[in-house]
Write a protein that holds these residues in place. Structure first.
Motif, short mmCIF file in Angstrom:
data_model
loop_
_atom_site.label_atom_id
_atom_site.label_comp_id
_atom_site.label_asym_id
_atom_site.label_seq_id
_atom_site.Cartn_x
_atom_site.Cartn_y
_atom_site.Cartn_z
N ASP A 155 0.84 -1.21 0.00
CA ASP A 155 0.00 0.00 0.00
C ASP A 155 0.87 1.26 0.00
OD1 ASP A 155 -2.25 -1.57 0.04
OD2 ASP A 155 -2.56 -1.42 2.21
N ARG A 156 1.95 1.24 0.77
CA ARG A 156 2.83 2.41 0.85
C ARG A 156 3.56 2.65 -0.47
NH1 ARG A 156 5.65 1.06 6.67
NH2 ARG A 156 3.92 1.64 8.01
N LEU A 157 4.05 1.57 -1.06
CA LEU A 157 4.83 1.71 -2.29
C LEU A 157 4.00 2.26 -3.45
CD1 LEU A 157 7.01 -1.54 -2.20
CD2 LEU A 157 7.84 0.82 -2.04
N THR A 158 2.72 1.97 -3.44
CA THR A 158 1.88 2.36 -4.57
C THR A 158 0.98 3.56 -4.27
OG1 THR A 158 0.21 0.73 -3.90
CG2 THR A 158 1.83 0.02 -5.52
N ALA A 159 1.09 4.13 -3.08
CA ALA A 159 0.22 5.25 -2.69
C ALA A 159 0.55 6.51 -3.50
CB ALA A 159 0.36 5.53 -1.20
N ARG A 164 -3.19 8.61 3.04
CA ARG A 164 -2.73 8.52 4.43
C ARG A 164 -1.41 7.76 4.55
NH1 ARG A 164 -3.33 4.66 8.09
NH2 ARG A 164 -4.71 3.48 6.71
N VAL A 165 -1.17 6.82 3.62
CA VAL A 165 0.05 6.00 3.72
C VAL A 165 1.12 6.45 2.72
CG1 VAL A 165 -1.15 3.99 4.64
CG2 VAL A 165 -0.94 4.25 2.16
N TYR A 166 0.87 7.55 2.04
CA TYR A 166 1.87 8.10 1.11
C TYR A 166 3.04 8.63 1.92
CZ TYR A 166 3.60 11.24 -2.67
OH TYR A 166 4.34 11.88 -3.63
N GLY A 167 4.25 8.24 1.53
CA GLY A 167 5.42 8.66 2.29
C GLY A 167 6.71 8.44 1.52
N VAL A 168 7.81 8.33 2.25
CA VAL A 168 9.13 8.22 1.64
C VAL A 168 9.21 7.07 0.62
CG1 VAL A 168 11.57 7.76 2.09
CG2 VAL A 168 10.31 9.36 3.54
N PRO A 169 8.77 5.84 0.96
CA PRO A 169 8.85 4.76 -0.04
C PRO A 169 8.06 5.06 -1.30
CG PRO A 169 8.43 3.86 2.14
CD PRO A 169 8.25 5.34 2.25
N SER A 170 6.87 5.67 -1.14
CA SER A 170 6.02 5.99 -2.30
C SER A 170 6.75 6.93 -3.25
CB SER A 170 4.73 6.67 -1.83
OG SER A 170 4.26 6.18 -0.60
N SER A 198 -0.07 -10.57 2.40
CA SER A 198 0.94 -10.12 1.45
C SER A 198 0.27 -9.50 0.24
CB SER A 198 1.82 -11.30 1.00
OG SER A 198 2.51 -11.85 2.10
N GLY A 199 1.00 -8.64 -0.43
CA GLY A 199 0.49 -8.00 -1.64
C GLY A 199 1.54 -7.98 -2.72
N LEU A 200 1.10 -7.91 -3.96
CA LEU A 200 2.00 -7.85 -5.11
C LEU A 200 2.09 -6.42 -5.61
CD1 LEU A 200 0.76 -10.99 -7.10
CD2 LEU A 200 2.72 -10.85 -5.54
N VAL A 201 3.31 -5.98 -5.85
CA VAL A 201 3.55 -4.65 -6.41
C VAL A 201 4.31 -4.81 -7.72
CG1 VAL A 201 4.75 -2.44 -6.12
CG2 VAL A 201 3.62 -3.52 -4.16
N GLY A 202 3.70 -4.32 -8.79
CA GLY A 202 4.38 -4.32 -10.09
C GLY A 202 4.88 -2.92 -10.39
N GLU A 261 3.10 15.20 2.31
CA GLU A 261 2.22 14.15 1.78
C GLU A 261 1.35 14.64 0.62
OE1 GLU A 261 -1.35 14.58 5.08
OE2 GLU A 261 0.53 13.59 5.61
N GLN A 262 1.37 15.95 0.36
CA GLN A 262 0.57 16.51 -0.72
C GLN A 262 1.37 16.75 -2.00
OE1 GLN A 262 -0.68 19.59 2.31
NE2 GLN A 262 -2.59 19.52 1.13
N LEU A 263 2.67 16.47 -1.96
CA LEU A 263 3.54 16.76 -3.09
C LEU A 263 3.84 15.53 -3.94
CD1 LEU A 263 3.87 19.41 -1.55
CD2 LEU A 263 6.34 19.28 -1.97
#
Length: 282
Positions: A155-159, A164-170, A198-202, A261-263
């Motif tokens: 969720d973080r990687l693809t936000a 709410r979970v958008y951050g450095v990894p995203s 678990s989740g899949l991220v492409g 988180e808005q950028l």
């Protein structure tokens, strides 16, 4: 070709004296349908050279070889690395020559000679983000990837901005690639069964942005270190004080009253570029 089922996984682990450890994040997939689903979701081209990090007992490795791709497997656990070629030779001898095994830490091994074009892996939860970002930074031949990670990490990687979970990894992943959610993986297909989904991220690697990655990442880190503060306050230490932060932000066309988180990644790139331009001698 036969893929590994639950009984195969347990028997292989017992023969090798392997007891899955939390330290190495070892949860082995034992469902053939799941590994085939992962390979399909990876959307591999026929000529892709696949980098698999943490192949473990070889469940996903066999599915990748079944698909017809060459595989370079990087395994940190020496007994598992030593056993993988034997497992492949037993289950799919006709594809054994397509496998290369490197024993070592994916954060440290040199992959220059391999030139992988796709990353497909069931990544240990505790190192998933560092591994993905490190490989994208150091392996320029990568064009695409599909990784299985903890659902929360997916969720973080693809936000996107505003989430709410958008951050450095995203943001850092967005610097290198366009990411997408590619499905969920139930805990029941692992041994031992993890206590999380678990989740899949492409992802598809893009051309990138005009700017200094190191400088841009410094802005990102500063903005999210105090994510509840406005950018004027959060970037004060980075810029040399709140007034300096405001000047840089306004020059970059970014409202100092916004939060990190808005950028978008483009916004962060402009901020870093504007500060660098302001530091150049006139």
């Amino acid at each position: 070709m036969t893929l590994l089922g639950p009984a195969d996984v347990r028997q292989l682990a017992a023969r090798l004296g392997i007891r899955p450890t939390k330290q190495l994040g070892q949860n082995f997939v034992h469902d053939p349908n799941t590994v085939r689903k992962i390979v399909r979701a990876a959307e591999l081209a026929a000529d892709d050279v696949v980098l698999e990090v943490g192949p473990g007992l070889g469940s996903l490795t066999l599915a990748l070889l079944e698909h017809g791709n060459a595989v370079c497997a990087v395994e940190i656990d020496p007994p598992l690395a030593a056993a993988l070629p034997e497992t492949v030779a037993q289950h799919t001898p006709e594809h054994a020559d397509r496998l290369t095994v490197i024993t070592g830490d994916a954060l440290r091994v040199d992959l220059g000679a391999v030139k992988p074009t796709a990353l497909v892996a069931n990544l240990p939860y505790n190192v998933a983000v560092p591994v993905v970002l490190h490989l994208l930074a150091t392996v320029p031949s990568l064009r695409r990837g599909l990784v299985m990670v903890q659902k929360e990490v997916a969720d973080r990687l693809t936000a996107g901005p505003g989430s709410r979970v958008y951050g450095v990894p995203s943001v850092k992943l967005a610097w290198y690639a366009t990411a997408r959610q590619a499905g969920k993986v139930p805990a029941a297909v692992f041994w031992p069964v993890p206590n999380v989904e678990s989740g899949l991220v492409g992802f598809s690697v893009h051309a990138g942005f005009e700017g200094d990655r190191k400088a841009t990442f410094a802005v990102i880190d500063a903005a999210f270190a105090q994510r509840r503060k406005t950018l004027r306050a959060a970037l004060a230490g980075w810029a040399g004080g709140p007034p300096a932060a405001e000047r840089v932000l306004r020059a970059a066309g970014v409202d100092p009253g916004l939060r990190g988180e808005q950028l978008t990644v483009e916004d962060f790139t402009r901020i870093a570029r504007q500060r660098s331009a302001g530091e150049e001698p006139g």
